[in-house]
Design a protein around this motif. Structure first.
Motif, mmCIF file in Angstrom:
data_model
loop_
_atom_site.group_PDB
_atom_site.id
_atom_site.type_symbol
_atom_site.label_atom_id
_atom_site.label_comp_id
_atom_site.label_asym_id
_atom_site.label_seq_id
_atom_site.Cartn_x
_atom_site.Cartn_y
_atom_site.Cartn_z
ATOM 1 N N LEU A 82 0.840 -1.194 0.000
ATOM 2 C CA LEU A 82 0.000 0.000 0.000
ATOM 3 C C LEU A 82 0.878 1.248 0.000
ATOM 4 C CD1 LEU A 82 -2.510 -1.018 2.830
ATOM 5 C CD2 LEU A 82 -2.671 -1.550 0.383
ATOM 6 N N ASP A 83 0.513 2.240 -0.828
ATOM 7 C CA ASP A 83 1.205 3.523 -0.777
ATOM 8 C C ASP A 83 0.527 4.346 0.311
ATOM 9 O OD1 ASP A 83 2.154 6.175 -1.169
ATOM 10 O OD2 ASP A 83 2.688 5.679 -3.232
ATOM 11 N N LEU A 84 1.051 4.246 1.516
ATOM 12 C CA LEU A 84 0.418 4.889 2.668
ATOM 13 C C LEU A 84 0.427 6.405 2.552
ATOM 14 C CD1 LEU A 84 1.838 2.654 5.538
ATOM 15 C CD2 LEU A 84 -0.434 2.543 4.487
ATOM 16 N N GLU A 85 1.490 6.956 1.993
ATOM 17 C CA GLU A 85 1.569 8.410 1.830
ATOM 18 C C GLU A 85 0.482 8.900 0.880
ATOM 19 O OE1 GLU A 85 4.805 11.886 0.570
ATOM 20 O OE2 GLU A 85 5.315 9.768 0.363
ATOM 21 N N ALA A 86 0.312 8.181 -0.239
ATOM 22 C CA ALA A 86 -0.714 8.574 -1.203
ATOM 23 C C ALA A 86 -2.109 8.433 -0.606
ATOM 24 C CB ALA A 86 -0.583 7.741 -2.470
ATOM 25 N N LEU A 87 -2.338 7.355 0.148
ATOM 26 C CA LEU A 87 -3.645 7.148 0.765
ATOM 27 C C LEU A 87 -3.951 8.244 1.781
ATOM 28 C CD1 LEU A 87 -3.392 3.287 1.152
ATOM 29 C CD2 LEU A 87 -5.208 4.464 -0.103
ATOM 30 N N ALA A 88 -2.952 8.607 2.581
ATOM 31 C CA ALA A 88 -3.154 9.682 3.549
ATOM 32 C C ALA A 88 -3.461 10.991 2.837
ATOM 33 C CB ALA A 88 -1.924 9.825 4.439
ATOM 34 N N THR A 93 -8.471 6.430 5.288
ATOM 35 C CA THR A 93 -8.019 5.782 6.515
ATOM 36 C C THR A 93 -7.596 4.347 6.212
ATOM 37 O OG1 THR A 93 -9.490 7.114 7.895
ATOM 38 C CG2 THR A 93 -8.711 5.024 8.824
ATOM 39 N N VAL A 94 -6.456 3.941 6.737
ATOM 40 C CA VAL A 94 -5.964 2.569 6.574
ATOM 41 C C VAL A 94 -5.954 1.910 7.945
ATOM 42 C CG1 VAL A 94 -4.040 1.090 5.890
ATOM 43 C CG2 VAL A 94 -4.546 3.174 4.583
ATOM 44 N N CYS A 95 -6.629 0.785 8.065
ATOM 45 C CA CYS A 95 -6.630 -0.001 9.299
ATOM 46 C C CYS A 95 -6.082 -1.389 8.972
ATOM 47 C CB CYS A 95 -8.030 -0.112 9.876
ATOM 48 S SG CYS A 95 -8.737 1.481 10.368
ATOM 49 N N ALA A 96 -5.127 -1.843 9.745
ATOM 50 C CA ALA A 96 -4.478 -3.129 9.464
ATOM 51 C C ALA A 96 -4.264 -3.878 10.762
ATOM 52 C CB ALA A 96 -3.145 -2.913 8.750
ATOM 53 N N GLY A 97 -4.852 -5.070 10.868
ATOM 54 C CA GLY A 97 -4.696 -5.837 12.088
ATOM 55 C C GLY A 97 -4.905 -7.318 11.859
ATOM 56 N N GLY A 98 -4.625 -8.086 12.885
ATOM 57 C CA GLY A 98 -4.773 -9.532 12.783
ATOM 58 C C GLY A 98 -3.520 -10.171 12.230
ATOM 59 N N ALA A 99 -3.511 -11.484 12.251
ATOM 60 C CA ALA A 99 -2.350 -12.227 11.761
ATOM 61 C C ALA A 99 -2.789 -13.581 11.233
ATOM 62 C CB ALA A 99 -1.323 -12.412 12.881
ATOM 63 N N GLY A 100 -1.984 -14.107 10.347
ATOM 64 C CA GLY A 100 -2.246 -15.443 9.825
ATOM 65 C C GLY A 100 -1.766 -16.502 10.807
ATOM 66 N N SER A 101 -1.608 -17.704 10.313
ATOM 67 C CA SER A 101 -1.207 -18.817 11.168
ATOM 68 C C SER A 101 0.128 -19.378 10.710
ATOM 69 C CB SER A 101 -2.274 -19.916 11.121
ATOM 70 O OG SER A 101 -1.788 -21.113 11.681
ATOM 71 N N ALA A 102 1.052 -19.505 11.661
ATOM 72 C CA ALA A 102 2.327 -20.147 11.335
ATOM 73 C C ALA A 102 2.113 -21.619 11.003
ATOM 74 C CB ALA A 102 3.291 -20.008 12.508
ATOM 75 N N ALA A 103 1.116 -22.227 11.639
ATOM 76 C CA ALA A 103 0.897 -23.662 11.448
ATOM 77 C C ALA A 103 0.515 -24.000 10.024
ATOM 78 C CB ALA A 103 -0.174 -24.153 12.412
ATOM 79 N N THR A 104 -0.390 -23.223 9.428
ATOM 80 C CA THR A 104 -0.879 -23.595 8.097
ATOM 81 C C THR A 104 0.209 -23.501 7.042
ATOM 82 O OG1 THR A 104 -1.719 -21.338 7.783
ATOM 83 C CG2 THR A 104 -3.263 -22.989 8.610
ATOM 84 N N THR A 105 1.051 -22.481 7.138
ATOM 85 C CA THR A 105 2.145 -22.366 6.166
ATOM 86 C C THR A 105 3.179 -23.456 6.380
ATOM 87 O OG1 THR A 105 1.815 -19.978 5.998
ATOM 88 C CG2 THR A 105 3.911 -20.841 5.218
ATOM 89 N N ALA A 106 3.461 -23.784 7.641
ATOM 90 C CA ALA A 106 4.394 -24.880 7.919
ATOM 91 C C ALA A 106 3.844 -26.206 7.397
ATOM 92 C CB ALA A 106 4.663 -24.973 9.419
ATOM 93 N N GLU A 107 2.535 -26.420 7.572
ATOM 94 C CA GLU A 107 1.913 -27.642 7.056
ATOM 95 C C GLU A 107 2.056 -27.725 5.538
ATOM 96 O OE1 GLU A 107 -2.101 -27.380 8.380
ATOM 97 O OE2 GLU A 107 -1.607 -27.746 10.493
ATOM 98 N N LEU A 108 1.783 -26.609 4.863
ATOM 99 C CA LEU A 108 1.889 -26.622 3.404
ATOM 100 C C LEU A 108 3.333 -26.851 2.964
ATOM 101 C CD1 LEU A 108 0.241 -26.203 0.729
ATOM 102 C CD2 LEU A 108 1.306 -23.942 0.687
ATOM 103 N N THR A 109 4.264 -26.265 3.719
ATOM 104 C CA THR A 109 5.677 -26.468 3.386
ATOM 105 C C THR A 109 6.010 -27.955 3.354
ATOM 106 O OG1 THR A 109 6.303 -24.345 4.376
ATOM 107 C CG2 THR A 109 8.048 -25.991 4.109
ATOM 108 N N TRP A 110 5.565 -28.672 4.384
ATOM 109 C CA TRP A 110 5.842 -30.106 4.408
ATOM 110 C C TRP A 110 5.027 -30.857 3.371
ATOM 111 C CZ3 TRP A 110 9.717 -32.859 5.547
ATOM 112 C CH2 TRP A 110 10.675 -32.345 6.432
ATOM 113 N N GLY A 111 3.824 -30.374 3.078
ATOM 114 C CA GLY A 111 3.061 -30.993 1.996
ATOM 115 C C GLY A 111 3.802 -30.901 0.675
#
Length: 317
Positions: A82-88, A93-111
């Protein structure tokens, strides 16, 4: 408000509780990706846009064309797309929160590792075509697993390698090396030895200015002809064009990837997909129901808070 949910490839949003929480707003989901002027046109008339991870980029030329958007609700804290300067500057307004899961990416890696070493995609296709065995697989037991970056995901991948009785060797910054020693893993004697000794080498680093192109053509050329290079993090960690050239040249002989320089990849328009030594998936690392539910819940929290005049997880630059 009118809310656009972009790049919902699997049309998953409407199947989640998050969608029902926006019942008082007009929501339109899009299952395909557009860029540039087409993206500007798509977003015209919407007050808010929900972005899933980094599927959609909002560079300055797009931002400057936005005429109605007042909120970008981003899932995850990564805002490098995102170009935060341009958006401002446009009062968005830019709101960013939450997180993904380390487990799912690790599972796919082994898959991907096991699918590649045991030739599972080819054998599934062969069986469906009415034929029987046609390949000989490779076991991971007793072989060397190289983990570049021992963070949340890399640590899980390394632990599975240990469970498979592999020798786990790590490389990365001092923090990764310290965590490796504390966990009882080996730390490579040098960067060159790390790439040269690994039978399976997997990269788990964030993409930023310091790590972009951190894996070079020279690094890959050190790998064994029968080694497997794995990337479920970001394609930009590898020097542009280097992986396709390396696999084509036979060092390493195989690669397993979930990420590409330009996404989505349509019509097999990436040179890696033309190489028989490559096992590839379309960026599925975080694409799992519980993860999507969590990410979209956060995005909807941000939309509702903004609508109530009390934005949360606001990014200021």
């Amino acid at each position: 408000m009118r809310v656009a949910v972009l790049d919902d490839y699997q049309s998953a949003f409407d199947q989640l509780e998050a969608a029902r929480r926006l019942a008082d707003h007009e929501v339109v989901t899009f299952a395909d990706s557009v860029t540039g002027a087409d993206l500007v046109e798509r977003l015209s008339g919407f007050d808010a846009v929900i972005l899933l991870q980094q599927r959609t980029h909002l560079p300055r030329p797009v931002v400057e064309g936005l005429d109605t958007v007042r909120l970008v609700s981003q899932t995850g804290r990564n805002t490098g797309h995102l170009d935060l300067e341009a958006l401002a500057g446009r009062g968005v307004t830019v709101c960013a929160g939450g997180a993904g899961s380390a487990a799912t990416t690790a599972e796919l890696t082994w898959g991907l590792i096991l699918s590649s070493l045991r030739h599972l995609p080819d054998e599934v296709a062969r069986l469906r075509a009415g034929r029987w065995q046609g390949s000989v697989g490779t076991s991971v037991e007793g072989r060397t697993l190289g983990v570049y970056g021992l963070g949340r995901i890399g640590s899980r991948v390394a632990a599975v390698g240990r469970a498979f009785d592999m020798r786990v060797v790590c490389w990365g910054r001092s923090g990764s090396q310290e965590r490796a020693r504390a966990a009882g893993y080996d730390v490579a004697s040098s960067r060159e030895a790390f790439f040269a000794e690994a039978d399976v080498l997997t990269v788990h680093l964030p993409l930023n200015d310091d790590t972009r192109g951190i894996v070079t053509a020279d690094d890959l050329a050190l790998m064994k002809p029968d080694a497997l290079f794995v990337n479920t993090s970001r394609a930009g960690l590898v020097e542009p064009g280097a992986l396709a050239a390396a696999v084509g040249a036979g060092r390493p002989g195989r690669a397993a990837v979930d990420v590409f320089d330009t996404e989505p990849v349509l019509d097999a328009a990436d040179p890696l997909l033309a190489l028989p030594g490559v096992t590839a998936t379309p960026h599925l690392g975080y694409v799992e129901w519980d993860v999507l539910a969590s990410l979209y819940d956060t995005a909807v929290d941000q939309v509702l808070a903004f609508a109530a005049g009390e934005p949360v997880n606001r990014v200021t630059g």
